[in-house]
Design a protein around this motif. Sequence first.
Motif, PDB file in Angstrom:
ATOM      1  N   TRP A 139      13.730  17.548  23.144  1.00  0.00           N
ATOM      2  CA  TRP A 139      14.511  18.369  22.338  1.00  0.00           C
ATOM      3  C   TRP A 139      14.570  20.235  22.075  1.00  0.00           C
ATOM      4  O   TRP A 139      15.468  20.331  21.847  1.00  0.00           O
ATOM      5  CB  TRP A 139      13.607  18.129  20.856  1.00  0.00           C
ATOM      6  CG  TRP A 139      13.358  18.408  19.813  1.00  0.00           C
ATOM      7  CD1 TRP A 139      15.232  18.396  19.166  1.00  0.00           C
ATOM      8  CD2 TRP A 139      13.412  19.747  18.913  1.00  0.00           C
ATOM      9  NE1 TRP A 139      14.681  19.617  17.704  1.00  0.00           N
ATOM     10  CE2 TRP A 139      13.400  20.470  18.423  1.00  0.00           C
ATOM     11  CE3 TRP A 139      12.062  20.216  20.009  1.00  0.00           C
ATOM     12  CZ2 TRP A 139      12.817  21.275  17.381  1.00  0.00           C
ATOM     13  CZ3 TRP A 139      11.426  20.928  18.496  1.00  0.00           C
ATOM     14  CH2 TRP A 139      11.427  21.853  17.790  1.00  0.00           C
ATOM     15  N   ARG A 177      20.778  10.230  18.668  1.00  0.00           N
ATOM     16  CA  ARG A 177      21.515   9.955  20.041  1.00  0.00           C
ATOM     17  C   ARG A 177      20.515   8.649  20.373  1.00  0.00           C
ATOM     18  O   ARG A 177      21.515   8.411  21.512  1.00  0.00           O
ATOM     19  CB  ARG A 177      20.494  10.764  20.947  1.00  0.00           C
ATOM     20  CG  ARG A 177      21.109  12.619  21.166  1.00  0.00           C
ATOM     21  CD  ARG A 177      20.603  13.482  21.550  1.00  0.00           C
ATOM     22  NE  ARG A 177      21.312  15.093  20.916  1.00  0.00           N
ATOM     23  CZ  ARG A 177      21.213  15.209  20.011  1.00  0.00           C
ATOM     24  NH1 ARG A 177      20.905  15.153  18.460  1.00  0.00           N
ATOM     25  NH2 ARG A 177      21.672  16.935  19.584  1.00  0.00           N
ATOM     26  N   ASP A 219      13.932  21.686  24.682  1.00  0.00           N
ATOM     27  CA  ASP A 219      15.563  22.264  25.677  1.00  0.00           C
ATOM     28  C   ASP A 219      16.579  21.983  25.028  1.00  0.00           C
ATOM     29  O   ASP A 219      18.052  22.899  25.485  1.00  0.00           O
ATOM     30  CB  ASP A 219      15.138  21.780  26.720  1.00  0.00           C
ATOM     31  CG  ASP A 219      14.249  21.731  27.541  1.00  0.00           C
ATOM     32  OD1 ASP A 219      13.471  22.155  27.839  1.00  0.00           O
ATOM     33  OD2 ASP A 219      14.030  20.788  29.251  1.00  0.00           O
ATOM     34  N   SER A 220      17.104  21.892  24.238  1.00  0.00           N
ATOM     35  CA  SER A 220      17.889  22.014  23.177  1.00  0.00           C
ATOM     36  C   SER A 220      17.898  23.026  22.365  1.00  0.00           C
ATOM     37  O   SER A 220      19.259  23.145  21.612  1.00  0.00           O
ATOM     38  CB  SER A 220      18.394  20.262  22.784  1.00  0.00           C
ATOM     39  OG  SER A 220      17.233  20.341  21.103  1.00  0.00           O
ATOM     40  N   THR A 221      17.830  23.823  21.919  1.00  0.00           N
ATOM     41  CA  THR A 221      16.806  24.691  21.470  1.00  0.00           C
ATOM     42  C   THR A 221      17.038  26.088  21.510  1.00  0.00           C
ATOM     43  O   THR A 221      16.709  25.730  23.336  1.00  0.00           O
ATOM     44  CB  THR A 221      15.845  24.417  20.260  1.00  0.00           C
ATOM     45  OG1 THR A 221      14.644  24.738  20.920  1.00  0.00           O
ATOM     46  CG2 THR A 221      15.255  23.482  19.265  1.00  0.00           C
TER      47      THR A 221
END
Length: 149
Positions: free
Chosen positions: A66, A19, A68-70
């Motif tokens: 990170w 990112r 929260d992206s899983t």
Amino acid sequence: MAGIHITDIEAAINFWRERSPSPDGLSLAAPVRALAQVYALMVYFHETEADEVTLPAEAREAWLAWFDSTPDTPCIAICSTSQGDAVCKGCGRTFDEVQRWTEMSPGEKRVSWRRITLEGDSWRFNRYAERALEQGSPRWSVNVPARVP
């Protein structure tokens, strides 16, 4: 207090590297730098886990982004703990983990994810693997060989 496994630190570093790539090939974005410092200390001291609560603020913030992206839960909507099983045949969580999931910390959830992924014997990894993939399983977060049904 849960420990954040070194593989989760690596996954978070890679998340942020993708990112926020280095503009010059030398410098690191702040989240990558914060996580890399934790990672370097873990390697230096031969530690496999970092304490979730005592992570430096910048590293914790980057790791939580990170996280929260899983996917939040390993549930595949086949819960055998409701039928009295101590461990769910569908997702692999224990009865206690299923009951406490909403109150568990991110680190505690990742400990559960790591365990069920390493074991790889719940239906989410064989019989209903396609259902887990549709829900965005973070199977990539722990390198486990694919199982043959």
